[in-house]
Design a protein around this motif. Structure first.
Motif, PDB file in Angstrom:
ATOM      1  N   UNK A 131       0.830  -1.198   0.000  1.00  0.00           N
ATOM      2  CA  UNK A 131       0.000   0.000   0.000  1.00  0.00           C
ATOM      3  C   UNK A 131       0.869   1.254   0.000  1.00  0.00           C
ATOM      4  N   UNK A 149      -0.527  14.428   4.691  1.00  0.00           N
ATOM      5  CA  UNK A 149      -1.921  14.016   4.830  1.00  0.00           C
ATOM      6  C   UNK A 149      -2.128  12.586   4.346  1.00  0.00           C
ATOM      7  N   UNK A 150      -1.508  12.281   3.203  1.00  0.00           N
ATOM      8  CA  UNK A 150      -1.612  10.915   2.685  1.00  0.00           C
ATOM      9  C   UNK A 150      -1.029   9.939   3.696  1.00  0.00           C
ATOM     10  N   UNK A 153      -3.309   9.479   6.607  1.00  0.00           N
ATOM     11  CA  UNK A 153      -4.507   8.763   6.200  1.00  0.00           C
ATOM     12  C   UNK A 153      -4.251   7.268   6.035  1.00  0.00           C
ATOM     13  N   UNK A 154      -3.170   6.934   5.355  1.00  0.00           N
ATOM     14  CA  UNK A 154      -2.847   5.518   5.140  1.00  0.00           C
ATOM     15  C   UNK A 154      -2.536   4.835   6.469  1.00  0.00           C
ATOM     16  N   UNK A 157      -5.880   4.341   8.473  1.00  0.00           N
ATOM     17  CA  UNK A 157      -6.700   3.271   7.923  1.00  0.00           C
ATOM     18  C   UNK A 157      -6.129   1.902   8.259  1.00  0.00           C
ATOM     19  N   UNK A 159      -4.040   1.038  10.785  1.00  0.00           N
ATOM     20  CA  UNK A 159      -4.146   0.731  12.213  1.00  0.00           C
ATOM     21  C   UNK A 159      -5.584   0.397  12.579  1.00  0.00           C
TER      22      UNK A 159
END
Lengths: 165, 165
Positions: A131, A149-150, A153-154, A157, A159
């Motif tokens: 990912x 931010x990415x 966000x990754x 998601x 965790x």
DNA sequence: CCTACCGATCGGTAGG
DNA sequence: CCTACCGATCGGTAGG
């Protein structure tokens, strides 16, 4: 090689060989710069005294930022290393495997401490790396989303997916 | 081209050109075979009357199985398409984007119906596709894990991460 | 660092 | 489908 020489304002491909031994030296150099950057970002996090999920979160953000800030070297680290000849190819893969094992150790630790719901440790590691590493294909420094931010966000998601309910 | 001719028991690269127009025709053909396989697997699932998370689960398993069963074509679909020249390159990307939009629609639907916890729809789509598509790099037909088990494991982990708590 | 050049390889074609 | 061959390109070297 002629394009590189041209970029350096040299006339003809030949002049380049006053500075380097051969084409593969360049690939080897870039591959190792990338590996250095990944290890340098991860090691301080591994050494911290934090919970498994906090460590994994920080590790993911660090890894993603290295990719976003070294897109060219990342292309070599993830794809172009295939053009290395032995014994450099094996030496590179060894280093990359060592690095991946650090991530797998974080997953393993979270599972052992019951912080993460049961999953196949290997598949989880590969999925998380996949990912993140796919950023090299779609991240654009001038795009809608900032690297920070990415990364957040990754990591969130992931965790969210791993944690016990 | 000489290697392909050799594989077909032809003498010399020239004979191949009695059957094909050029090298790129082969790439184009394989790229479209792969796209056909992905659409053929996904369309019946999209048409089903199921909940968003059941549909996404089924779609992921189907997608993963196509990759596992077409590793060579997947290499073209994900990487080698870059060597297509225009206008084929754009035509291929259009088709690939159409396919990715089907996955994004599934995520969108789950979010709209409150089945999934709030996430950036685009990042979630890219992450899910990235995780699955990376199989082309690490899946081995003769490895420890069967494609079906990997598919079920990846789909479960993903849904676990997306669902509302 | 430049000029001139080499041998290997590549996709593709001519003519049968 | 085969034989023979072409022009372009590539990584690299010789000699200065």
């Amino acid at each position: 090689m002629r394009e590189i020489a041209d970029e350096l304002d040299m006339k003809g491909g030949g002049s380049l060989y006053a500075h380097i031994k051969g084409k593969e030296d360049l690939l080897w150099g870039i591959a190792n710069e990338a590996a250095d950057a990944f290890f340098a970002a991860l090691e301080p996090i591994m050494a911290c005294d934090l919970s498994p999920d906090q460590k994994l979160y920080n590790a993911m953000v660090a890894h993603i930022l290295v990719i976003a800030q070294h897109l060219g070297a990342a292309a070599v680290y993830f794809d172009e290393w295939r053009h290395l000849t032995e014994p450099r190819r094996s030496a590179f893969l060894q280093r990359r495997d060592d690095y991946e094992r650090l991530f797998q150790a974080l997953i393993h630790d979270g599972l052992a401490k019951g912080a993460f719901a049961p999953v196949d440790e290997r598949i989880a590691t590969l999925n998380i790396l996949s990912m993140m590493n796919a950023l090299r294909h779609w991240y654009r420094p001038d795009g809608r989303l900032a690297a920070q931010d990415i990364a957040a966000s990754i990591a969130s998601m992931t965790l969210n997916g791993l944690r016990q309910r």
